[in-house]
Design an enzyme around this catalytic site. Structure first.
Site, PDB file in Angstrom:
ATOM      1  N   HIS A   1       0.103   6.114  15.643  1.00 12.14           N
ATOM      2  CA  HIS A   1       0.135   4.436  15.974  1.00 12.14           C
ATOM      3  C   HIS A   1       1.138   3.946  15.186  1.00 12.14           C
ATOM      4  O   HIS A   1       2.156   3.129  15.930  1.00 12.14           O
ATOM      5  CB  HIS A   1      -1.264   3.733  15.589  1.00 12.14           C
ATOM      6  CG  HIS A   1      -1.781   4.238  14.530  1.00 12.14           C
ATOM      7  ND1 HIS A   1      -2.148   5.783  14.109  1.00 12.14           N
ATOM      8  CD2 HIS A   1      -2.099   3.621  12.959  1.00 12.14           C
ATOM      9  CE1 HIS A   1      -2.351   5.716  12.733  1.00 12.14           C
ATOM     10  NE2 HIS A   1      -2.559   4.497  12.263  1.00 12.14           N
ATOM     11  N   ARG A   2       1.247   4.412  13.865  1.00 10.92           N
ATOM     12  CA  ARG A   2       2.140   3.487  13.225  1.00 10.92           C
ATOM     13  C   ARG A   2       3.800   3.940  13.431  1.00 10.92           C
ATOM     14  O   ARG A   2       4.617   3.387  13.460  1.00 10.92           O
ATOM     15  CB  ARG A   2       2.007   3.903  11.445  1.00 10.92           C
ATOM     16  CG  ARG A   2       2.906   2.817  10.452  1.00 10.92           C
ATOM     17  CD  ARG A   2       2.164   2.830   9.309  1.00 10.92           C
ATOM     18  NE  ARG A   2       0.982   2.475   9.066  1.00 10.92           N
ATOM     19  CZ  ARG A   2      -0.081   3.086   9.178  1.00 10.92           C
ATOM     20  NH1 ARG A   2       0.086   4.450   9.062  1.00 10.92           N
ATOM     21  NH2 ARG A   2      -1.416   2.462   8.962  1.00 10.92           N
TER      22      ARG A   2
ATOM     23  N   PHE B   1      -5.020   9.401   4.984  1.00  8.42           N
ATOM     24  CA  PHE B   1      -6.022   8.425   4.084  1.00  8.42           C
ATOM     25  C   PHE B   1      -6.747   7.678   4.966  1.00  8.42           C
ATOM     26  O   PHE B   1      -6.602   7.760   6.266  1.00  8.42           O
ATOM     27  CB  PHE B   1      -4.824   7.354   3.383  1.00  8.42           C
ATOM     28  CG  PHE B   1      -4.130   6.455   4.392  1.00  8.42           C
ATOM     29  CD1 PHE B   1      -2.871   6.920   5.130  1.00  8.42           C
ATOM     30  CD2 PHE B   1      -4.493   5.150   4.505  1.00  8.42           C
ATOM     31  CE1 PHE B   1      -2.252   6.202   5.884  1.00  8.42           C
ATOM     32  CE2 PHE B   1      -3.752   4.243   5.604  1.00  8.42           C
ATOM     33  CZ  PHE B   1      -2.579   4.988   6.157  1.00  8.42           C
TER      34      PHE B   1
ATOM     35  N   TYR C   1      -9.155   6.524   7.582  1.00  6.21           N
ATOM     36  CA  TYR C   1      -9.858   7.047   8.406  1.00  6.21           C
ATOM     37  C   TYR C   1      -9.640   8.604   8.954  1.00  6.21           C
ATOM     38  O   TYR C   1     -10.052   9.057   9.992  1.00  6.21           O
ATOM     39  CB  TYR C   1     -10.184   6.253   9.833  1.00  6.21           C
ATOM     40  CG  TYR C   1     -11.296   4.949   9.654  1.00  6.21           C
ATOM     41  CD1 TYR C   1     -12.348   4.879   9.408  1.00  6.21           C
ATOM     42  CD2 TYR C   1     -10.423   3.778   9.138  1.00  6.21           C
ATOM     43  CE1 TYR C   1     -13.249   3.829   9.172  1.00  6.21           C
ATOM     44  CE2 TYR C   1     -11.063   2.381   8.842  1.00  6.21           C
ATOM     45  CZ  TYR C   1     -12.611   2.520   8.930  1.00  6.21           C
ATOM     46  OH  TYR C   1     -13.035   1.485   8.532  1.00  6.21           O
ATOM     47  N   ASP C   2      -8.270   8.851   8.472  1.00  4.81           N
ATOM     48  CA  ASP C   2      -7.668  10.106   8.938  1.00  4.81           C
ATOM     49  C   ASP C   2      -8.493  11.345   8.812  1.00  4.81           C
ATOM     50  O   ASP C   2      -8.549  12.107  10.112  1.00  4.81           O
ATOM     51  CB  ASP C   2      -6.418  10.504   8.049  1.00  4.81           C
ATOM     52  CG  ASP C   2      -5.233   9.787   8.523  1.00  4.81           C
ATOM     53  OD1 ASP C   2      -5.276   9.115   9.644  1.00  4.81           O
ATOM     54  OD2 ASP C   2      -4.341   9.779   7.734  1.00  4.81           O
TER      55      ASP C   2
ATOM     56  N   LYS D   1       0.844   3.457   2.994  1.00  7.82           N
ATOM     57  CA  LYS D   1       1.568   3.111   4.219  1.00  7.82           C
ATOM     58  C   LYS D   1       3.004   2.830   4.060  1.00  7.82           C
ATOM     59  O   LYS D   1       3.984   3.392   4.843  1.00  7.82           O
ATOM     60  CB  LYS D   1       0.854   1.790   4.599  1.00  7.82           C
ATOM     61  CG  LYS D   1      -0.213   1.825   5.311  1.00  7.82           C
ATOM     62  CD  LYS D   1      -0.899   0.423   5.553  1.00  7.82           C
ATOM     63  CE  LYS D   1       0.166  -0.530   5.789  1.00  7.82           C
ATOM     64  NZ  LYS D   1      -0.595  -1.994   6.112  1.00  7.82           N
TER      65      LYS D   1
ATOM     66  N   ASN E   1       0.868  -1.299  -0.257  1.00  5.51           N
ATOM     67  CA  ASN E   1       0.050  -0.181   0.086  1.00  5.51           C
ATOM     68  C   ASN E   1       0.922   1.349  -0.158  1.00  5.51           C
ATOM     69  O   ASN E   1       1.679   1.536   0.931  1.00  5.51           O
ATOM     70  CB  ASN E   1      -0.761   0.006   1.454  1.00  5.51           C
ATOM     71  CG  ASN E   1      -1.651   1.028   1.399  1.00  5.51           C
ATOM     72  OD1 ASN E   1      -1.396   2.135   0.882  1.00  5.51           O
ATOM     73  ND2 ASN E   1      -2.864   1.071   2.293  1.00  5.51           N
TER      74      ASN E   1
ATOM     75  N   ASP F   1      -0.073  -4.350  10.716  1.00  5.12           N
ATOM     76  CA  ASP F   1      -1.629  -4.568  10.688  1.00  5.12           C
ATOM     77  C   ASP F   1      -2.241  -3.441  11.633  1.00  5.12           C
ATOM     78  O   ASP F   1      -1.951  -3.605  12.903  1.00  5.12           O
ATOM     79  CB  ASP F   1      -1.872  -5.796  11.021  1.00  5.12           C
ATOM     80  CG  ASP F   1      -3.333  -6.319  10.404  1.00  5.12           C
ATOM     81  OD1 ASP F   1      -3.292  -6.015   9.173  1.00  5.12           O
ATOM     82  OD2 ASP F   1      -4.377  -6.570  10.834  1.00  5.12           O
TER      83      ASP F   1
HETATM   84  P1  IMP Z   1      -3.922  -1.779   7.500  1.00  4.42           P
HETATM   85  O1  IMP Z   1      -3.808  -2.891   8.393  1.00  4.42           O
HETATM   86  O2  IMP Z   1      -2.550  -1.076   7.756  1.00  4.42           O
HETATM   87  O3  IMP Z   1      -4.030  -2.225   5.926  1.00  4.42           O
HETATM   88  O4  IMP Z   1      -5.159  -1.061   7.989  1.00  4.42           O
HETATM   89  C1  IMP Z   1      -6.245  -1.498   7.885  1.00  4.42           C
HETATM   90  C2  IMP Z   1      -7.305  -0.230   7.545  1.00  4.42           C
HETATM   91  O5  IMP Z   1      -7.144   0.686   8.832  1.00  4.42           O
HETATM   92  C3  IMP Z   1      -6.716   0.536   6.286  1.00  4.42           C
HETATM   93  O6  IMP Z   1      -7.391   0.156   5.223  1.00  4.42           O
HETATM   94  C4  IMP Z   1      -7.343   1.997   6.439  1.00  4.42           C
HETATM   95  O7  IMP Z   1      -8.747   1.959   6.344  1.00  4.42           O
HETATM   96  C5  IMP Z   1      -7.015   2.050   8.039  1.00  4.42           C
HETATM   97  N1  IMP Z   1      -5.941   2.687   8.482  1.00  4.42           N
HETATM   98  C6  IMP Z   1      -4.795   2.222   8.705  1.00  4.42           C
HETATM   99  N2  IMP Z   1      -3.969   2.887   9.092  1.00  4.42           N
HETATM  100  C7  IMP Z   1      -4.595   4.230   9.146  1.00  4.42           C
HETATM  101  C8  IMP Z   1      -4.009   5.470   9.301  1.00  4.42           C
HETATM  102  O8  IMP Z   1      -3.064   5.796   9.408  1.00  4.42           O
HETATM  103  N3  IMP Z   1      -4.998   6.354   9.396  1.00  4.42           N
HETATM  104  C9  IMP Z   1      -6.312   6.191   8.828  1.00  4.42           C
HETATM  105  N4  IMP Z   1      -6.704   5.042   8.467  1.00  4.42           N
HETATM  106  C10 IMP Z   1      -5.947   3.994   8.665  1.00  4.42           C
END
Ligand code: IMP
Length: 200
Positions: free
Chosen positions: A184-185, A156, A158-159, A16, A13, A70
């Protein structure tokens, strides 16, 4: 990059990968996911399980240590939903906007209107898997609340509706690179860099 731990990034992605590369810049020699690798079916019941599935698949395909992450948005008024279902909350082919609309509708449905009633957190699990089967897991989270309507044009997912605590009411989508300092990330990947440094 010499001397830095080399990790293949399990995520494809671009939103990310850009964030991860920024946080790990100068700390990890991050390599792209091998091209042509099929998507990993993320059917584990929790974030930890999905992170493990992705890191193991990419580690096996690349024959090199791989790092995956994740993330779930956990909304208290919805008993922790969307959580592990965050990417497909409004359905299997949902767009970011569909998921946001569904989330706002669900909070309306349960009668959660004030920021206190709309408390939530993003939680990220980061997992490294080595070819010998070794694993390292860390996590990061950020507390906040779900806004009543989207604001801001950045970020991106839910930001536009996630307002982190202490941001003065601004959503992640209004924050630019400032997001990475508290997200979080960002926290999870900084914890990873520290844990890797601790392993020597
Ligand atoms: P993933 O496991 O990182 O792919 O996240 C799963 C889903 O959570 C993504 O498709 C986004 O909809 C949402 N998401 C993950 N990280 C973020 C973020 O930093 N901001 C907003 N939405 C997020």
């Amino acid at each position: 990059m010499e001397g830095l731990p080399r990790l293949v990034c399990a995520s494809a992605n671009p939103d990310k990968v850009a964030e991860i590369a920024l946080v790990l810049d100068g700390l990890v020699d991050l390599r792209p996911r091998p091209e042509g690798l099929a998507d990993v079916v993320e059917d584990a019941p929790d974030l930890e399980g999905n992170a493990r599935l992705k890191a193991r698949a990419v580690c096996a395909a690349a024959c090199a240590p791989a790092v995956s992450d994740d993330t779930g948005l956990e909304v208290d008024a919805l008993d922790g939903e969307p959580g592990v279902l965050s990417a497909r909350y409004a359905g299997d082919h949902a767009t970011y906007a569909d998921n946001v609309d569904h989330l706002l509708a669900e909070l309306q449905r349960v009668g959660a209107h004030t920021p206190a009633e709309r408390s939530a957190r993003f939680r990220t699990v980061v997992m490294v898997v080595w070819p010998d089967g070794g694993e390292l897991m860390v996590e990061g989270s950020v507390e906040g609340a779900i806004a009543v309507e989207p604001t801001g044009g950045g970020g991106f997912g839910y930001d536009p509706v996630f307002v982190p605590a202490g941001s003065g009411g601004r959503s992640f989508a209004e924050m630019g690179d400032e997001k990475h300092e508290i997200s979080h990330r960002g926290r999870a990947f900084r914890a990873l860099a520290e844990a890797l440094a601790g392993r020597g």
